[in-house]
Design a protein around this motif. Structure first.
Motif, PDB file in Angstrom:
ATOM      1  N   TYR A 223      -3.827  -9.635   9.061  1.00 19.94           N
ATOM      2  CA  TYR A 223      -4.104  -8.273   8.596  1.00 19.94           C
ATOM      3  C   TYR A 223      -3.211  -7.944   7.406  1.00 19.94           C
ATOM      4  N   VAL A 224      -3.846  -7.551   6.303  1.00 23.01           N
ATOM      5  CA  VAL A 224      -3.126  -7.187   5.080  1.00 23.01           C
ATOM      6  C   VAL A 224      -3.059  -5.667   5.004  1.00 23.01           C
ATOM      7  N   GLU A 225      -1.860  -5.125   5.067  1.00 23.02           N
ATOM      8  CA  GLU A 225      -1.689  -3.675   5.044  1.00 23.02           C
ATOM      9  C   GLU A 225      -1.922  -3.109   3.644  1.00 23.02           C
ATOM     10  N   PRO A 226      -2.433  -1.866   3.535  1.00 22.09           N
ATOM     11  CA  PRO A 226      -2.557  -1.217   2.227  1.00 22.09           C
ATOM     12  C   PRO A 226      -1.199  -0.711   1.754  1.00 22.09           C
ATOM     13  N   ASN A 227      -0.986  -0.718   0.433  1.00 25.49           N
ATOM     14  CA  ASN A 227       0.269  -0.208  -0.104  1.00 25.49           C
ATOM     15  C   ASN A 227       0.214   1.309  -0.258  1.00 25.49           C
ATOM     16  N   LYS A 228       1.314   1.903  -0.761  1.00 20.54           N
ATOM     17  CA  LYS A 228       1.408   3.358  -0.859  1.00 20.54           C
ATOM     18  C   LYS A 228       0.361   3.939  -1.795  1.00 20.54           C
ATOM     19  N   THR A 229       0.043   3.205  -2.858  1.00 20.90           N
ATOM     20  CA  THR A 229      -0.959   3.687  -3.804  1.00 20.90           C
ATOM     21  C   THR A 229      -2.299   3.895  -3.116  1.00 20.90           C
ATOM     22  N   LYS A 230      -2.715   2.913  -2.282  1.00 18.10           N
ATOM     23  CA  LYS A 230      -3.991   3.027  -1.582  1.00 18.10           C
ATOM     24  C   LYS A 230      -3.940   4.132  -0.539  1.00 18.10           C
TER      25      LYS A 230
END
Length: 259
Positions: A223-230
């Motif tokens: 699972y690839v987490e979204p960064n703060k921008t997303k």
């Protein structure tokens, strides 16, 4: 209204900040080294461990085929094309049960869960030595798969033809991470002996290739987490974010041209 040189420099820095301050190379680039130091690695003969619910193809061969025949599952034929009468052979597989055993012809139940492919072959050979001279055992996993979810271009289940796959290969099959994926906290969910674990992996660090999670195991979930921008974009909307950035740039340009 005159604009001083100092003001122009400040405004130019603000323009540069719009383009360059939003991200960092350290958050994007894979396998980064610390300074000029290179990471020394050893090539390991990695093999995944067999586990319950694995479907195995096991074929026993010998110099005399008739001797090996009783130790192979009978093949089942089905009609592949009724118009031309072509029959096709359906591959028979052994399913490892919840206790880790397969029910093998002539030999009965054999525990294979927890062994590598090589270890399973050696165990079956040892059991056959009293029955077949120099037996040959061919074994492979038929349902090896991993799942890749989150901030990747093509999330989904990946069916693997070989006996192993690295995390980087799985990500490449998924179309790589999007620009919104966090490279330094990729989660790997793994089940071993009925216990599920969650491990964070940082693929921006070069020493990741020495990690026990460099190669994936059967049924791993990535699972690839979204960064703060997303995350922020999901709250205020991506169009608003783009609009604010564009408006800031226009205001800066107008300020530079006013006299």
């Amino acid at each position: 209204m005159a604009v001083t040189s100092t003001t122009k420099i400040i405004l130019l820095l603000l323009v540069a900040g719009v383009f360059f301050s939003c991200t960092s190379k350290k958050n994007i680039v894979y396998l980064q080294a610390d300074g000029n130091q290179e990471t020394a690695t050893e090539i390991a003969n990695y093999e995944p461990l067999l586990q319950p619910d694995d479907a195995l193809m096991i074929v026993i061969s010998a110099e005399n085929p008739e001797v090996a025949a009783p130790y192979n599952m009978k093949s089942v034929f089905f009609q592949g094309n009724s118009e031309i009468g072509v029959g096709q052979e359906r591959l028979q597989s052994y399913l490892i049960d919840k206790e880790g055993h397969v029910d093998f012809p002539m030999l009965g139940k054999i525990k294979l869960a927890g062994l590598t492919r090589t270890g399973a072959i050696q165990k079956i050979k040892m059991l056959l030595t009293d029955h077949i001279k120099d037996p040959i055992v061919n074994l492979r996993i038929l349902n090896f798969k991993v799942s890749v979810l989150g901030e990747v271009s093509k999330p989904g289940v990946q069916n693997i033809q070989s006996d192993r796959i690295s995390l980087l290969e799985a990500l490449s099959y998924a179309g790589d991470l999007t620009i919104y994926g966090k490279r330094n906290t990729i989660l790997i969910i793994r089940e071993k002996e009925g216990v599920k674990t969650i491990q964070k992996v940082d693929i921006t660090k070069r020493d990741f290739i020495n990690s026990p999670y460099y190669y994936l195991s059967q049924n791993d979930v990535v699972y690839v987490e979204p960064n703060k921008t997303k995350v922020n974009a999901s709250v205020i909307g991506p169009n608003i974010t783009v609009g604010i950035s564009a408006l800031s740039l226009i205001i800066t340009i107008i300020a530079l041209t006013i006299r």
